[in-house]
Enzyme design. Structure first.
Site: not given
Length: 753
Positions: A17, A20, A437, A640, A644
């Site tokens: 649980c 725990c 971009d 990418d 960037d």
């Protein structure tokens, strides 16, 4: 996808649980070498961060702490997930069946006398009621102390460490019912005649139902991690390597860097590599999410776990073991699953007080039934206190968030979407604007020489050869288009490059061995050197109209040509943008192109002119993103390239194309593996589905406890008639966790756009 900080991931078995989880986290965070530790109930793993590479003594201390708390530390490198999971579910099933064999007769014996007087009389012919109590005692002992031993052991440890958890509630509830019934059976004269009732069936059935609930929960939880298991199974167990001219089949884990590997049609690829001979089509859908097989020839990269088509190729191994793309994807997803979103903090704060409060409510309930409630007696006080202890379910709170995250990240990985952390999922679900971009994101990212407008007295072949000679030294992405065009036409300049100077944001100034001074760059560069670009104005207007990039070339202070470069828009870009706009997102384009070219690209993609940020220098993209954020609204930036990375970092969520640079990928929160623009709306859709699922689970986990604990006390019975027996409470508690896990599993069936 690299991890730069020193961390240790270790398995923790035996947790049941949220209490725990908190207990293990508190124990690990107290260790001096530990910077921060998080524990995930769904994956049964602890992620421990250090401020230095962990020493053997640090690892030993972590293992000892986990063991001291009553749980089992597991080395994830040596653990075989599928076999370990099968063993765990099989064990729980055997325990459930075994407990049922004793619990069912106990329930029959307890309930049968209540059916009718004839059944009661028939039973009394065989044994007296006191003797039947002894039979039920003998039937309940194995359930309580053998089949329920895990709850007894862990519950006792949690109570001794003053951090009670679900096991403690089960221990206290079932032991109270068992001990009271045992005393009534052994010493009946100690109790008034009206209170000589036994509740062995409550103890036996509750333990059996909790075991059944844990079995269903564990089985469903393992199904939640199916996506990762499927990915791991993609790698073949053997590989065919070429050594001394002979084909040898060896285990895949024994393949070494630079081994030459042969792949037959229809077989899976064992490691990453580069094709040296042959040609084929390879299905990379399981890694990138792209369903169309990709053509592979000499020089192309291949990835472990992908499936070869009808061709046969030989490739050189470039990454093996944990360094393969597939292994990094699995590690990336597991790292995301181990992290905690901000919304988890709500559950953590509640759990810190939940079990102690439940214990106080149980004590108050027993006292109320003893001294305040009409018709109150010892047996009624006991039954309602036990119902309160059993109905409370912190395990549902512990599973509410991590199970949804596990299924969601697995679903994302299957579609080529990787989330760096659960915070990324949460943040992406709140974005209102997506900024893109251009190059490599909205476009293919492979510029091609579209046209070369040459002015007299220059001739095209000689000029293109000289331009390619100069551009070979350039790192600008458009330079490769010129070099590639010259190579395709077999053009090569007899001259050599004597001097080369890159002018930031403007172009190139170079000198050749024949004395030619070559300048390549923007209109501004030409004007700065007193060259009129008027003769090429029509060609410039045409390029701008088409949304193509362009720059000028000059030889010895004479304007020589207009170089027009095209970068086709990805086929899925317009539809992806339309999908986002339809869902109410604002879309922006941030580009270094001039306003006319950028506007043309935006128009073709479906982006409004007012949302175009043109002529943005590479180092200013992050500033534009910051300014948009200041205007209000959460923003995701998609890119990418190397330039960037700052914008990806400052955005609320950075989404990197997996086909881009390593730095962009490292800076992003979400990675679109195939580079398909469609993965952007899909990732947002998935993040929203995961967060909605988490909210449903938390609402159930909290609502269940808030509504049913008052009913279990029985204090509402005089006015509403509502009450719960321990057996019904046990069934409800078991089903609560099962509901949370099965609700999370619904994410596997959602259909992404």
């Amino acid at each position: 996808m690299k991890r730069t900080e020193p961390i240790l991931e270790i398995g923790v078995e035996g947790m049941t649980c949220a209490a725990c989880v908190r207990r293990v986290e508190n124990g690990l965070n107290k260790l001096p070498a530990v910077q921060h530790a998080t524990v995930n109930l769904a994956t049964e793993r602890a992620l421990v961060r250090f401020d230095h590479p962990p020493l053997e003594s640090d690892i030993a201390a972590i293992r000892a702490t986990i063991s001291k708390l009553g749980y089992e530390p597991v080395d994830l490198k040596s653990k075989r997930p599928s076999s370990a999971e099968t063993s765990e579910t099989d064990t729980l099933w055997r325990m459930t069946v075994g407990a049922s064999l004793f619990a069912i007769p106990t329930v029959v014996l307890a309930m049968a006398p209540m059916l009718s007087d004839s059944v009661m009389n028939w039973m009394m012919r065989w044994l007296t009621m006191e003797q039947w109590n002894w039979v039920m005692l003998l039937l309940t002992v194995p359930v309580q102390f053998w089949f329920g031993r895990r709850f007894m052991r862990l519950g006792a440890k949690s109570l001794l460490s003053t951090s009670p958890d679900m096991n403690a509630l089960i221990l206290l509830g079932t032991m109270a019912a068992f001990l009271f019934s045992a005393l009534v059976t052994v010493f009946p004269n100690w109790f008034p005649v009206a209170s000589r009732h036994v509740y062995f069936e409550a103890s036996a059935v509750v333990i059996t139902l909790v075991l059944l609930g844990k079995y269903l929960e564990t089985k469903s939880r393992h199904q939640a991690s199916d996506a990762m298991k499927v990915l791991l199974k993609l790698v073949p167990k053997t590989a065919t390597v070429i050594r001394d001219g002979q084909s040898i089949s060896i285990p895949a884990e024994e393949v070494q860097l630079n081994d030459l590997i042969e792949v037959q049609p229809g077989t899976a690829i064992a490691v990453d590599g580069v094709v040296e001979s042959g040609s084929t089509y390879i299905d990379e859908s399981m890694v990138t999410g792209e369903s169309v097989p990709v053509a592979k020839v000499a020089g192309d990269a291949v990835v472990a776990g992908t499936i070869n088509g009808s061709g046969s190729v030989r490739f050189r191994a470039t990454a093996v073991g944990a360094e393969t793309t597939l292994a990094k994807i699995v590690a990336f997803v597991e790292s995301a699953q181990a992290s905690k979103p901000r919304i988890q903090g709500i559950a953590d704060r509640v759990v810190a007080y939940f079990v102690p409060v439940v214990l106080l409510i149980a004590i108050f309930t027993s006292l109320a039934w003893l001294f305040l409630m009409p018709g109150g007696a010892v047996d009624q006080a006991l039954i309602h206190a036990v119902a309160v202890l059993i109905i409370a379910c912190p395990c549902a709170m512990g599973l509410a968030v991590p199970t949804s995250v596990m299924v969601g990240t697995g679903k994302g990985a299957q579609h080529g979407i990787l989330f760096r952390s659960t915070d990324a999922i949460e943040s992406l679900s709140h974005v209102e604007m997506v900024a893109f971009d251009k190059t490599g994101t909205l476009t293919v990212g492979k510029p091609q020489l579209s046209r070369l407008h040459v002015l007299p007295p220059f001739d095209e072949p000689t000029l293109l050869a000289e331009l390619a000679l100069v551009e070979q030294r350039s790192e600008h992405p458009l330079a490769h288009a010129i070099v590639e065009a010259a190579e395709m036409r077999g053009l090569r300049s007899p001259n050599e490059l004597v001097d080369f100077q890159a002018i930031a944001g403007a172009g190139i100034d170079a000198r050749l061995s024949n004395g030619d001074r070559v300048r390549i760059g923007s209109e501004r560069l030409m004007r700065e050197h007193a060259m009129d670009v008027g003769p090429l104005e029509d060609a410039v207007a045409d390029a701008m109209e088409r949304g193509e990039g362009y720059f000028f070339a000059a030889i010895n202070q004479k304007l020589a040509a207009l170089i027009v470069i095209s970068d086709p828009i990805k086929s899925t870009t317009p539809a992806a943008i339309a999908n986002l706009r339809q869902k109410g997102f604002r879309i922006a384009l941030i580009s270094g192109d001039n306003i006319r070219t950028a506007s043309t690209i935006a128009d073709r993609c479906g982006i409004e002119p007012s949302m175009v940020y043109a002529e943005v220098r590479p180092n200013h993209k992050a500033e534009v993103v910051q300014s948009i954020k200041r205007e209000g609204g959460r923003i995701a930036f998609v890119g990418d390239g190397l330039n960037d990375a700052p914008a990806l970092t400052v955005a609320d969520v950075g989404i990197a194309m997996g086909t881009g640079t390593d730095l962009a990928i490292e800076s992003a929160d979400v990675i679109a593996m195939s580079g398909d623009t469609w993965l952007v709306p899909r990732s947002i859709q998935l993040s929203r589905a995961v967060m909605s699922n988490i909210r449903q689970n938390l609402a159930w986990a909290f609502g269940y406890n808030v509504l049913l604990i008052p009913v279990a006390t029985g204090l509402l019975q005089p006015w509403t008639g509502l009450s719960l027996s321990p057996i019904v409470a046990g069934a409800a508690m078991s089903l609560s966790s099962f509901f949370v896990v099965t609700n999370a599993l619904r994410l596997r069936s959602i259909r992404l756009d």
